[in-house]
Design an enzyme around this catalytic site. Structure first.
Site, short mmCIF file in Angstrom:
data_model
loop_
_atom_site.label_atom_id
_atom_site.label_comp_id
_atom_site.label_asym_id
_atom_site.label_seq_id
_atom_site.Cartn_x
_atom_site.Cartn_y
_atom_site.Cartn_z
N ILE A 18 0.84 -1.19 0.00
CA ILE A 18 0.00 0.00 0.00
C ILE A 18 0.88 1.24 0.00
O ILE A 18 1.70 1.43 0.91
CB ILE A 18 -0.94 0.02 1.22
CG1 ILE A 18 -1.83 -1.22 1.22
CG2 ILE A 18 -1.79 1.29 1.23
CD1 ILE A 18 -2.77 -1.33 2.42
N THR A 19 0.74 2.08 -1.01
CA THR A 19 1.49 3.34 -1.04
C THR A 19 0.73 4.38 -0.22
O THR A 19 -0.49 4.39 -0.17
CB THR A 19 1.69 3.85 -2.47
OG1 THR A 19 0.43 4.19 -3.07
CG2 THR A 19 2.37 2.79 -3.33
N GLY A 20 1.49 5.25 0.43
CA GLY A 20 0.86 6.25 1.28
C GLY A 20 0.14 5.63 2.46
O GLY A 20 -0.94 6.07 2.86
N ASN A 22 0.79 5.64 5.62
CA ASN A 22 0.98 6.23 6.94
C ASN A 22 -0.17 7.12 7.40
O ASN A 22 -0.21 7.53 8.56
CB ASN A 22 2.28 7.02 7.00
CG ASN A 22 2.30 8.17 6.00
OD1 ASN A 22 2.53 7.93 4.82
ND2 ASN A 22 2.06 9.39 6.44
N SER A 23 -1.11 7.44 6.51
CA SER A 23 -2.19 8.34 6.92
C SER A 23 -3.42 8.12 6.04
O SER A 23 -3.35 7.47 4.99
CB SER A 23 -1.76 9.81 6.83
OG SER A 23 -1.51 10.17 5.48
N GLY A 24 -4.55 8.68 6.49
CA GLY A 24 -5.75 8.72 5.68
C GLY A 24 -6.23 7.36 5.22
O GLY A 24 -6.27 6.38 5.97
N TYR A 174 -4.84 18.88 -10.48
CA TYR A 174 -5.22 17.74 -9.63
C TYR A 174 -6.22 16.86 -10.38
O TYR A 174 -6.08 15.62 -10.42
CB TYR A 174 -5.83 18.22 -8.32
CG TYR A 174 -6.27 17.08 -7.42
CD1 TYR A 174 -5.34 16.22 -6.84
CD2 TYR A 174 -7.62 16.85 -7.16
CE1 TYR A 174 -5.73 15.16 -6.03
CE2 TYR A 174 -8.03 15.79 -6.35
CZ TYR A 174 -7.08 14.96 -5.79
OH TYR A 174 -7.48 13.90 -4.99
#
Length: 300
Positions: A18-20, A22-24, A174
């Site tokens: 899983i990338t990212g 550490n949060s959300g 974005y």
């Protein structure tokens, strides 16, 4: 029957990246999948934040199987080094959750000179996925889940201005990066099917969820309190797509509620542009040229 988190199967012996993480949404997805027995590789740009997230999960579930690894998706050399470590130490990869992202910052560039949002959100995951194909193929029906956004609806692919040299508007860029995420997932599926490959590609979006990505939005705290669903619920489409037999390759899932803002996972609407195969083919070719990563067995 409608899907609920109780339907997540036993994931013992499954390896998940899983990338990212550490949060959300990444943190919630990590927690859910690890608690069902998966070995989860937490790919995080900031090691300290990653360690804090790992400690947070283990405080509630001491026996989970986690491995923290550093990955900067805005740096192709970091992506290559990370992929080499995965290829050297893991025999297979069952689930790749392309989750990490940046949202609407002031104009910035990656180490390789790409506009930050397109470079991180799309090109970083495009390169990472391509470099991990051997480990994905070594698993039985591996799944690649790519997180897009409702913002894909406001995006367009300006191939003459991907580097923002002709102007930059952060929300438009974005939307462009999130459109690219969705188009990559759909084109990846078409190429996999054409090659009769066993890997499955699925796209998701979280609706409107209260995560730290919204910190760039003025007044986001009040707006989140009034309209947003929790980041736990925002992760449901990702977890559903990664694990459920109901999730089908080549589909796009998001919340089923009003305007797809909140609710349990269901098929989401895909705008016509995102289905345009000619544009998708060009995006794929441009992405290979910019990253230097080629999907040799998936040419079209």
């Amino acid at each position: 029957m409608p899907w609920t988190p109780a339907d997540i199967p036993d994931l013992t012996d499954r390896t998940v990246l899983i990338t990212g993480a550490n949060s959300g949404l990444g943190l919630e997805s990590t927690r859910r999948l690890a608690q069902r027995g998966a070995h989860v590789i937490m790919a995080c740009r900031n090691r300290e934040k990653g360690q804090s997230a790992m400690d947070h999960i283990r405080a509630r579930a001491p026996d989970v199987d986690l491995n923290l690894m550093q990955l900067d998706l805005s740096d192709l050399s970091s992506i290559r080094d990370f992929a080499q470590r995965i290829n050297d130490h893991y025999p297979k990869l069952d689930i790749l959750l392309n989750n990490a992202g940046v949202m609407a910052p002031p104009l910035q560039y990656t180490r390789d000179g790409f506009e930050m949002q397109f470079g991180t959100n799309h090109l970083g995951h495009f390169a990472l996925t391509g470099l991990l194909m051997d480990r994905l193929r070594a698993a039985e029906r591996a799944r690649v889940v790519t997180v897009s956004s409702l913002a894909h609806r406001i995006g367009s692919l300006d191939f003459e201005n991907l580097d923002a040299s002709r102007g930059y508007q952060r929300w438009r860029f974005y939307g462009q990066s999130k459109l690219a995420n969705l188009m990559f997932a759909l084109e990846f599926d078409r190429r996999l099917r054409s090659a009769r490959d066993t890997i499955q590609s699925i796209a998701v979006h979280p609706g409107y969820s209260a995560t730290n990505l919204q910190r760039t939005i003025p007044g986001h705290s009040l707006f989140n309190a009034v309209t947003a669903q929790s980041q736990e619920k925002g992760a449901y489409p990702s977890v559903f797509a990664a694990t459920s037999p109901q999730a089908e390759p080549g589909q796009y899932y998001g919340p089923h509620g009003f305007q797809e803002l909140w609710g349990m996972p269901a098929e989401a609407n895909i705008r016509r542009l995102a289905r345009n195969q000619e544009v998708a083919h060009k995006l794929w070719s441009v992405s290979e040229d910019l990253t230097g990563v080629r999907y040799a067995d998936l040419e079209r």
